[in-house]
Scaffold this motif. Structure first.
Motif, PDB file in Angstrom:
ATOM      1  N   MET A   1     -25.805 -37.794   2.847  1.00 56.35           N
ATOM      2  CA  MET A   1     -27.036 -37.676   3.622  1.00 56.35           C
ATOM      3  C   MET A   1     -26.870 -38.354   4.980  1.00 56.35           C
ATOM      4  O   MET A   1     -26.345 -39.456   5.074  1.00 56.35           O
ATOM      5  N   ARG A   2     -27.299 -37.657   6.046  1.00 55.22           N
ATOM      6  CA  ARG A   2     -27.193 -38.214   7.388  1.00 55.22           C
ATOM      7  C   ARG A   2     -28.150 -39.387   7.561  1.00 55.22           C
ATOM      8  O   ARG A   2     -29.308 -39.341   7.155  1.00 55.22           O
ATOM      9  N   LYS A   3     -27.664 -40.422   8.176  1.00 54.56           N
ATOM     10  CA  LYS A   3     -28.506 -41.569   8.491  1.00 54.56           C
ATOM     11  C   LYS A   3     -29.405 -41.228   9.683  1.00 54.56           C
ATOM     12  O   LYS A   3     -29.042 -40.427  10.548  1.00 54.56           O
ATOM     13  N   ARG A   4     -30.563 -41.872   9.728  1.00 61.48           N
ATOM     14  CA  ARG A   4     -31.518 -41.636  10.808  1.00 61.48           C
ATOM     15  C   ARG A   4     -31.941 -42.968  11.420  1.00 61.48           C
ATOM     16  O   ARG A   4     -32.197 -43.937  10.677  1.00 61.48           O
ATOM     17  N   TRP A  31     -25.394 -39.633  13.261  1.00 62.11           N
ATOM     18  CA  TRP A  31     -26.750 -40.047  12.915  1.00 62.11           C
ATOM     19  C   TRP A  31     -27.767 -39.151  13.623  1.00 62.11           C
ATOM     20  O   TRP A  31     -27.518 -38.653  14.725  1.00 62.11           O
ATOM     21  N   ASP A  32     -28.908 -38.966  13.003  1.00 60.97           N
ATOM     22  CA  ASP A  32     -30.056 -38.360  13.685  1.00 60.97           C
ATOM     23  C   ASP A  32     -30.728 -39.459  14.504  1.00 60.97           C
ATOM     24  O   ASP A  32     -31.172 -40.470  13.945  1.00 60.97           O
ATOM     25  N   HIS A  95     -33.907 -44.663   8.626  1.00 57.50           N
ATOM     26  CA  HIS A  95     -33.409 -45.745   7.787  1.00 57.50           C
ATOM     27  C   HIS A  95     -33.572 -47.096   8.485  1.00 57.50           C
ATOM     28  O   HIS A  95     -33.571 -48.138   7.830  1.00 57.50           O
TER      29      HIS A  95
END
Length: 356
Positions: A1-4, A31-32, A95
């Motif tokens: 899962m991409r970190k945000r 990251w987003d 996050h």
């Protein structure tokens, strides 16, 4: 899962520069990246030029220490901005939130707390700013540039000393390109004058009052603030600009000495690039006195001389410039002794740890 991650901070360039240094690392690592800032602030202009970042504008009020009729309205703007931040953060689901301070950051930190999102605040100056003082109780961690800053915190377990951070691009300036862009030569030294992103009436007045004498000794780049360019003064060897972004590394690279306010971000960049400084901090009437403390710490370390705006005269201004240039080797020797590495890595690592 991409970190945000959500970044925030604004009101002046000083509250955006560190974010501009950090953002490319997180974009590059997939990251987003989102940014919450004011509707019309300088942060919107600066962040709009950065690829890979989604900008969310919110309402915000200015946190003043003096009486102003707008003080009656601004608390409602802060509440509105907090609600808007809450909704944005709930939608984005970051996050981690990283704040560089400024009044726009308070609603974002509060909105993050309401969404149970951890946050990190960065304090550049020796003493915490008003916005950060309000937001710190709701933050997870606080990064500080000066070790002396730690004593200002009750919850010392929150505080992480990361040292000074300088964006990579400031080291990539090209002297020859800077001289070419400004039609300068390499036979006369360059004096850079900057009064902050909003300009300085007093500094502008001092430069223009001494301009003939200054141009006998230097080529001058004068960053005078939005709307403060005086076109009647254009001449060879004197370049006026409202503010600089992409060109700044080349300009600083060709600079021999600098006259500046004493915001932490700028003065550490000049230290990193070994540029002797004359610092003219904001007065206590204009600020909480943080720049005075910053400037004095650099004077004691031997990196700069300090002039106080409220006592500044035409003759003192010119004499100090001549003295600093004549003694520049002494300032450079002191700067060589500085042991920090100006890396963003300690902050990047902390963000990643807290985001886990």
């Amino acid at each position: 899962m991409r970190k945000r991650i959500v970044f925030t901070g604004g009101g002046s360039a000083g509250h955006v520069i560190l974010n501009l240094a950090l953002i490319p690392t997180f974009v590059k690592e997939g990251w987003d990246v989102s940014y919450i800032g004011s509707i019309n602030g300088i942060e919107r202009d600066l962040i709009s030029k950065v690829e890979g970042v989604t900008y969310y504008p919110i309402a915000t009020g200015k946190l003043r220490r003096y009486f102003d009729i707008k003080n009656m309205k601004d608390p409602f703007n802060v509440l509105k901005g907090t609600y808007q931040s809450y909704k944005i953060i709930k939608k984005v689901k970051p996050h981690i939130i990283f704040s560089k301070g400024g009044f726009v950051s308070v609603p974002v930190i509060l909105g993050g707390r309401l969404n149970k999102v951890p946050s990190i605040i960065h304090e550049s100056d020796v003493t915490p700013g008003l916005a950060n003082k309000i937001a710190i109780p709701f933050a997870t961690k606080v990064c500080v540039t000066f070790e002396d800053t730690i004593k200002w915190f009750k919850e010392k377990e929150k505080v992480v000393f990361t040292g000074a951070i300088v964006r990579d691009e400031i080291f990539k300036g090209n002297v020859e390109q800077g001289l070419k862009d400004y039609n300068f030569n390499n036979k006369k030294p360059v004096l850079l004058i900057m009064g902050g992103s909003l300009g300085s009436k007093k500094i502008n007045e001092m430069v223009r009052a001494n301009l003939t004498d200054l141009l006998e000794l230097f080529q001058v780049v004068h960053i005078c603030g939005k709307g403060n360019v005086k076109h009647s003064l254009h001449q060879v060897g004197y370049k006026q600009v409202e503010y600089l972004t992409d060109e700044l590394p080349n300009v600083v690279a060709m600079t021999d000495i600098v006259i500046s306010r004493a915001g932490s971000n700028s003065i550490f960049e000049f230290l990193a690039l070994k540029k002797p400084m004359i610092l003219i901090p904001l007065t206590r009437e204009q600020s909480r006195g943080d720049q005075i403390i910053n400037a004095e710490s650099f004077r004691k370390a031997g990196y700069a001389e300090v002039l106080h705006e409220e006592k500044l005269s035409k003759d003192q201004f010119l004499t100090t410039i001549k003295n600093v240039y004549s003694n520049r080797d002494q300032y450079l020797m002191k700067m060589d002794d500085y042991e920090g590495d100006f890396s963003i890595q300690p902050v990047v690592s902390l963000i990643k740890d807290v985001a886990e």
